[in-house]
Scaffold this motif. Sequence first.
Motif, PDB file in Angstrom:
ATOM      1  N   ASP A  78       0.829  -1.199   0.000  1.00 16.43           N
ATOM      2  CA  ASP A  78       0.000   0.000   0.000  1.00 16.43           C
ATOM      3  C   ASP A  78       0.865   1.250   0.000  1.00 16.43           C
ATOM      4  OD1 ASP A  78      -2.385   1.397  -0.014  1.00 16.43           O
ATOM      5  OD2 ASP A  78      -2.495   1.505   2.173  1.00 16.43           O
ATOM      6  N   PHE A  79       0.563   2.170  -0.920  1.00 18.81           N
ATOM      7  CA  PHE A  79       1.250   3.461  -1.028  1.00 18.81           C
ATOM      8  C   PHE A  79       0.229   4.577  -0.805  1.00 18.81           C
ATOM      9  CE2 PHE A  79       3.867   0.485  -3.314  1.00 18.81           C
ATOM     10  CZ  PHE A  79       5.169   0.959  -3.227  1.00 18.81           C
ATOM     11  N   ILE A 146       3.222  -0.407   2.883  1.00 22.39           N
ATOM     12  CA  ILE A 146       2.824  -1.341   3.934  1.00 22.39           C
ATOM     13  C   ILE A 146       2.400  -2.632   3.252  1.00 22.39           C
ATOM     14  CG2 ILE A 146       1.269  -1.757   5.874  1.00 22.39           C
ATOM     15  CD1 ILE A 146       0.987   1.260   6.210  1.00 22.39           C
ATOM     16  N   PRO A 147       3.086  -3.756   3.515  1.00 24.83           N
ATOM     17  CA  PRO A 147       2.821  -4.999   2.788  1.00 24.83           C
ATOM     18  C   PRO A 147       1.773  -5.888   3.453  1.00 24.83           C
ATOM     19  CG  PRO A 147       4.811  -5.238   4.083  1.00 24.83           C
ATOM     20  CD  PRO A 147       4.303  -3.845   4.351  1.00 24.83           C
ATOM     21  N   PHE A 148       1.034  -6.599   2.622  1.00 25.91           N
ATOM     22  CA  PHE A 148       0.069  -7.609   3.054  1.00 25.91           C
ATOM     23  C   PHE A 148       0.102  -8.757   2.049  1.00 25.91           C
ATOM     24  CE2 PHE A 148      -1.597  -3.552   4.512  1.00 25.91           C
ATOM     25  CZ  PHE A 148      -2.049  -3.801   5.806  1.00 25.91           C
ATOM     26  N   ASP A 149       0.038  -9.983   2.524  1.00 19.54           N
ATOM     27  CA  ASP A 149      -0.107 -11.114   1.625  1.00 19.54           C
ATOM     28  C   ASP A 149      -1.583 -11.276   1.260  1.00 19.54           C
ATOM     29  OD1 ASP A 149       2.477 -13.250   3.083  1.00 19.54           O
ATOM     30  OD2 ASP A 149       2.581 -11.455   1.836  1.00 19.54           O
ATOM     31  N   PHE A 150      -1.837 -11.677   0.014  1.00 21.53           N
ATOM     32  CA  PHE A 150      -3.203 -11.710  -0.515  1.00 21.53           C
ATOM     33  C   PHE A 150      -3.322 -12.849  -1.513  1.00 21.53           C
ATOM     34  CE2 PHE A 150      -6.422 -10.233  -3.628  1.00 21.53           C
ATOM     35  CZ  PHE A 150      -7.492 -10.004  -2.770  1.00 21.53           C
ATOM     36  N   SER A 192      -3.847   3.402  -4.788  1.00 21.56           N
ATOM     37  CA  SER A 192      -2.383   3.491  -4.671  1.00 21.56           C
ATOM     38  C   SER A 192      -1.785   2.256  -4.000  1.00 21.56           C
ATOM     39  CB  SER A 192      -1.975   4.756  -3.893  1.00 21.56           C
ATOM     40  OG  SER A 192      -2.458   5.914  -4.540  1.00 21.56           O
ATOM     41  N   PHE A 193      -1.738   1.164  -4.779  1.00 21.19           N
ATOM     42  CA  PHE A 193      -1.120  -0.051  -4.266  1.00 21.19           C
ATOM     43  C   PHE A 193      -0.546  -0.857  -5.429  1.00 21.19           C
ATOM     44  CE2 PHE A 193      -5.624  -1.023  -4.927  1.00 21.19           C
ATOM     45  CZ  PHE A 193      -5.586  -2.194  -5.668  1.00 21.19           C
ATOM     46  N   TYR A 269       1.350  -5.933 -10.821  1.00 20.76           N
ATOM     47  CA  TYR A 269       0.171  -5.103 -11.100  1.00 20.76           C
ATOM     48  C   TYR A 269       0.221  -3.861 -10.227  1.00 20.76           C
ATOM     49  CZ  TYR A 269      -4.711  -3.601 -10.538  1.00 20.76           C
ATOM     50  OH  TYR A 269      -5.864  -2.855 -10.453  1.00 20.76           O
ATOM     51  N   ASN A 270      -0.220  -2.729 -10.786  1.00 21.51           N
ATOM     52  CA  ASN A 270      -0.279  -1.487 -10.009  1.00 21.51           C
ATOM     53  C   ASN A 270      -1.640  -0.832 -10.146  1.00 21.51           C
ATOM     54  OD1 ASN A 270       2.512  -1.816  -9.601  1.00 21.51           O
ATOM     55  ND2 ASN A 270       3.013  -0.497 -11.335  1.00 21.51           N
ATOM     56  N   GLU A 271      -2.150  -0.305  -9.055  1.00 25.34           N
ATOM     57  CA  GLU A 271      -3.284   0.628  -9.080  1.00 25.34           C
ATOM     58  C   GLU A 271      -2.720   1.986  -8.683  1.00 25.34           C
ATOM     59  OE1 GLU A 271      -6.011   2.926  -9.463  1.00 25.34           O
ATOM     60  OE2 GLU A 271      -6.492   0.879 -10.087  1.00 25.34           O
ATOM     61  N   ARG A 272      -2.615   2.909  -9.671  1.00 29.82           N
ATOM     62  CA  ARG A 272      -1.885   4.158  -9.427  1.00 29.82           C
ATOM     63  C   ARG A 272      -2.735   5.412  -9.542  1.00 29.82           C
ATOM     64  NH1 ARG A 272       3.306   5.484 -12.240  1.00 29.82           N
ATOM     65  NH2 ARG A 272       2.875   4.175 -14.047  1.00 29.82           N
TER      66      ARG A 272
END
Length: 297
Positions: A78-79, A146-150, A192-193, A269-272
């Motif tokens: 997460d950004f 901030i990282p999360f496994d998914f 933003s992730f 993959y990016n959501e920007r």
Amino acid sequence: VLVGATGLPAGCGSSNPSSGFAPGSGDSGAGADGSGTGDDGGSGGDSQFGTFDGNPHPSDSGTSAEACSPNLTGRLRDFVNKPGFTPASARDIDFENVVADDRGIVATGLGPTSKPVYAHPGGATATTHGQTLFDYWYRDTTGTNIPFDFTIMLTPIGGGVSSYDNQEFFPLDGRGWNDEYVADDGNMHNFSFTFELHTTFEYMGGEVFTFIGDDDVFVFIDKKLVVDLGGVHGAETKAIQLDTLLTDDAAMTAVTLTKGTTYPLDIFYNERHTVASHFRMDTSIVFNNCNPIIVPQ
């Protein structure tokens, strides 16, 4: 990403948002004000990690794909880039900035640590601002992401093809740096992730792979870039056939696969940018990694 962007061609199936956070995913504990004052934000220590070295290997008569349920667990990061956000040091200008198609951000060859290589060292592109910020995209970086496994779950849709189809792809709502913008559905979401997914498969011949989404999507097979949907844009489509695989660059070099051999497939993959988030993957590939393959750095 853009208002009115179409995520699917006519006749495609309905959305299937079935997915979830892997056991041991971190929780940022961000407050309701989105300040991101979380405690750990990282992945827990109870996840199992694969040990595939990223190189092709002969398979054992095709039994690897039947020995377990493939685990498509990757890492979200997460950004944030919102005016007035605190701490200001967390803001990343590669997000919520320029809107443009931007092919060629990454090099054709995957890097030695299974990360994309920024193709413009010392420079920038239409939507990126140099290698330092780019290198944060797929590396756990305290204070920046901030990282999360998914985990994504594929659903059969007929003809030997399975799909993950989520036309409101906001897996980090209420987590990480928290929700910051209103989307096209009228609700607040966490934009933003990035998402990094490493898998393996045994090439049998005849497989197909299609990705429809926004924003950037980079797919590598056998460490070669075969899908480049780089840039900040509405949902775009790239379909490939593994029997006639080419690099997705100006050279269009053949990527020859050998039947019965296990290869890596790596998705980035990016959501920007607001105001939408689409993620659809359709494939007849049978993945065979029993455990998650997580590469924090």
